[in-house]
Structure formats: C-alpha cells, structure tokens
Design a protein around this motif. Structure first.
Motif, PDB file in Angstrom:
ATOM      1  N   GLY A  89      20.778 -13.007  41.381  1.00 27.27           N
ATOM      2  CA  GLY A  89      21.112 -14.332  40.873  1.00 27.27           C
ATOM      3  C   GLY A  89      22.533 -14.783  41.123  1.00 27.27           C
ATOM      4  N   GLU A  90      23.411 -13.869  41.591  1.00 28.86           N
ATOM      5  CA  GLU A  90      24.798 -14.244  41.844  1.00 28.86           C
ATOM      6  C   GLU A  90      25.291 -13.560  43.113  1.00 28.86           C
ATOM      7  N   VAL A  91      25.869 -14.343  44.042  1.00 21.63           N
ATOM      8  CA  VAL A  91      26.339 -13.797  45.318  1.00 21.63           C
ATOM      9  C   VAL A  91      27.587 -14.544  45.784  1.00 21.63           C
ATOM     10  N   GLY A  92      28.242 -13.968  46.776  1.00 18.39           N
ATOM     11  CA  GLY A  92      29.337 -14.636  47.457  1.00 18.39           C
ATOM     12  C   GLY A  92      28.863 -15.195  48.779  1.00 18.39           C
ATOM     13  N   LEU A 142      16.014  -1.150  35.675  1.00 20.66           N
ATOM     14  CA  LEU A 142      15.386  -2.027  34.676  1.00 20.66           C
ATOM     15  C   LEU A 142      15.227  -1.295  33.347  1.00 20.66           C
ATOM     16  N   LEU A 143      14.722  -0.072  33.402  1.00 20.52           N
ATOM     17  CA  LEU A 143      14.527   0.696  32.167  1.00 20.52           C
ATOM     18  C   LEU A 143      15.855   0.978  31.478  1.00 20.52           C
ATOM     19  N   GLY A 144      16.922   1.137  32.284  1.00 20.03           N
ATOM     20  CA  GLY A 144      18.248   1.343  31.705  1.00 20.03           C
ATOM     21  C   GLY A 144      18.723   0.110  30.961  1.00 20.03           C
ATOM     22  N   ARG A 145      18.348  -1.065  31.469  1.00 20.52           N
ATOM     23  CA  ARG A 145      18.770  -2.314  30.808  1.00 20.52           C
ATOM     24  C   ARG A 145      17.967  -2.581  29.539  1.00 20.52           C
ATOM     25  N   PRO A 191       2.845 -15.458  45.019  1.00 19.47           N
ATOM     26  CA  PRO A 191       4.160 -16.059  45.260  1.00 19.47           C
ATOM     27  C   PRO A 191       5.219 -15.595  44.273  1.00 19.47           C
ATOM     28  N   THR A 192       4.810 -15.167  43.107  1.00 15.61           N
ATOM     29  CA  THR A 192       5.700 -14.491  42.175  1.00 15.61           C
ATOM     30  C   THR A 192       4.944 -13.280  41.651  1.00 15.61           C
ATOM     31  N   ALA A 193       5.664 -12.214  41.307  1.00 16.55           N
ATOM     32  CA  ALA A 193       5.001 -10.972  40.900  1.00 16.55           C
ATOM     33  C   ALA A 193       4.072 -11.221  39.712  1.00 16.55           C
ATOM     34  N   ALA A 194       2.778 -10.992  39.910  1.00 14.56           N
ATOM     35  CA  ALA A 194       1.774 -11.289  38.885  1.00 14.56           C
ATOM     36  C   ALA A 194       0.746 -10.169  38.816  1.00 14.56           C
ATOM     37  N   GLY A 217      12.344 -11.694  34.949  1.00 16.35           N
ATOM     38  CA  GLY A 217      13.534 -10.919  34.666  1.00 16.35           C
ATOM     39  C   GLY A 217      13.140  -9.486  34.395  1.00 16.35           C
ATOM     40  N   ASP A 218      13.509  -8.986  33.224  1.00 12.57           N
ATOM     41  CA  ASP A 218      13.166  -7.607  32.844  1.00 12.57           C
ATOM     42  C   ASP A 218      11.973  -7.550  31.895  1.00 12.57           C
TER      43      ASP A 218
END
Length: 266
Positions: free
Chosen positions: A37-40, A167-170, A221-224, A119-120
């Motif tokens: 979600g965030e890049v340079g 993910l599990l860590g978050r 088109p999205t993980a389902a 997300g998670d």
C-alpha cells in the motif's frame, strides 16, 4: 508547452485496444497494493519498467483524483477514495456469487458462504442459509481472523509461507475454541494439507459443534473462497467425500463467471 509526443503518449492505444495511460495507472495501483500500500517512485519504476517522469505524471494525476496520497516522507500510499470502490465491488461480488451459494445449499443441505481476504482479516460477503433449523449463523459483513476458519485456510494456502507467518505475527493467533490452531508451525502444516487435499477443513476451530469445508475460487479478481458449514454430526467424513467435489465444481463455475464480462448467472 507540452510536446506533441507527450500528448500522443497520453492518448496512445495499447495493443489490447485500451488507453495506455489508463492501463499504466491501474497497473501502478496494483503494484502499490502488492507492496503493502505504500511505495516510492524508484520502487515503482524498478518493478514496472516505466521511466520516472512517466510514473511521476501518472501518480500526480492519481493524487489529484484521491486514489493515491503522498506521505510526509515523500512516498506514495493508496488513497481513501479506493475504499468506496472496494466496498462496492465486494457487495457486487457477493451479489453475483449468491446464486452459486444457493446451488450449494440445494446440493449439500448446509449453509453456504463466500468470503474474501481483506487485509489481514476474513470478511464474509455473501451467504445462502441452510433450510435446517440447526445451522451456523455467520452473518454477511462479519470479520474474523483467518487462522480460525476454513475459508481462511483455503485463502492463505495460496500465499507463500513467509507472507503467512508475517500475517500471523500481525494478528496473533487467539483461540476461539480448544480446537483452534494457535501455533504458526502447526498452521503452516495445516496449509500443506490443504494444498495436498484441494480443500480446507475447520473442525470445531471457530465454534464447537460446527464443521466447515472450504475451497478457494480459482483466478478470482480478488482472493475469495466459498464454504459450507453445519453441525459436526451432519458434516461427517462420509459427507465430506460427497460435498467437496460439489464445492470444487461450483468454485470453478463461479471463477468462469467472474472472468466473463457480464454479470454471471448460475
């Protein structure tokens, strides 16, 4: 005054017949999502192969439209205007999926659900309830942690192990029941089993007395993922052998429908 070549590039048609600058803009949004979600700009240039001036121009437009925002550290993040689009798309995906879930109920007798990885978390976007008086009550819109559910296992089985561990860590791995898997190593072993079997099982892990079978929707088109759930006394090992092929067939048909240009019909 902009050069004619720049104007030509903006209006250039791609090989697929679309507008090249639009395709590039959406590609950058997808790459930003893949990167968390965030890049340079330099990261986007390296991953996309586009020159920095082109990326800067596209990002400036996306910022002006609210789909991207620039952080104080000069990096770019996905913008809040995308949330509305995502929520609307999720609702539409659930609407399209419902006829397929109804078919699952008719063929298995158990409650059918569709869920996405947002997300998670796992979010349920569609449901067709069983006609039995004893059934699982997972309402549309409910959010749960992936490690406690069959749909969560089905979806995370498609991710690299290091992403699953992160993910599990978050999220942590709190127990919903005494059967919930609470160790990352044990959960990754369970995902190995999902990949080997071609389906996931929630065996009293989210709710005691409830058993759930789930499969991911290929090329969605999205993980389902879709699932059926019911009392453990009905969703037995013998019933599993009959239900899983139905789940896999419906998932394949739903995948084909989502890939088509129009709204699918079961």
């Amino acid at each position: 005054m902009p050069s004619s070549s720049a104007s030509t590039t903006d209006a250039a048609k791609s090989a697929s017949g679309g507008v090249q600058s639009l395709e590039r803009a959406f590609d950058l949004l997808e790459r930003m999502a893949d990167a968390g979600g965030e890049v340079g700009l330099s990261e986007l240039s390296a991953s996309s192969g586009l020159p920095l001036p082109t990326i800067h121009r596209l990002m400036r437009t996306l910022v002006a439209c609210g789909y991207v925002r620039q952080q104080p550290n000069r990096r770019y993040a996905l913008g809040p205007r995308l949330i509305r689009l995502g929520e609307s798309a999720s609702r539409l995906l659930g609407t399209w999926a419902r006829p397929y879930l109804v078919r699952l109920v008719e063929e298995t007798g158990e409650t059918a659900n569709m869920a996405l990885l947002d997300g998670d978390e796992i979010v349920y976007v569609a449901q067709a309830p069983s006609k039995h008086s004893m059934r699982m009550f997972t309402e549309v819109g409910r959010r749960v942690l992936p490690h406690t559910t069959g749909v969560g296992k089905a979806l995370l089985a498609n991710l690299p192990p290091q992403e699953v561990r992160a993910l599990l860590g978050r999220t942590g791995m709190p127990a919903s029941t005494e059967k919930t898997i609470t160790s990352p190593d044990a959960f990754l072993a369970a995902l190995d089993e999902v990949r080997a079997l071609g389906y996931a099982v929630d065996d009293n892990e989210q709710e005691i007395g409830v058993r759930c079978l789930a499969v991911s929707v290929p090329d969605s088109p999205t993980a389902a993922a879709i699932s059926i759930s019911g009392p453990a006394g009905r969703v037995t090992e013998a019933a599993t052998e009959k239900i899983v092929p139905v789940l896999q067939q419906v998932a394949a048909e739903l995948s084909a429908a989502l890939a088509s240009s129009g709204a699918p019909s079961a």
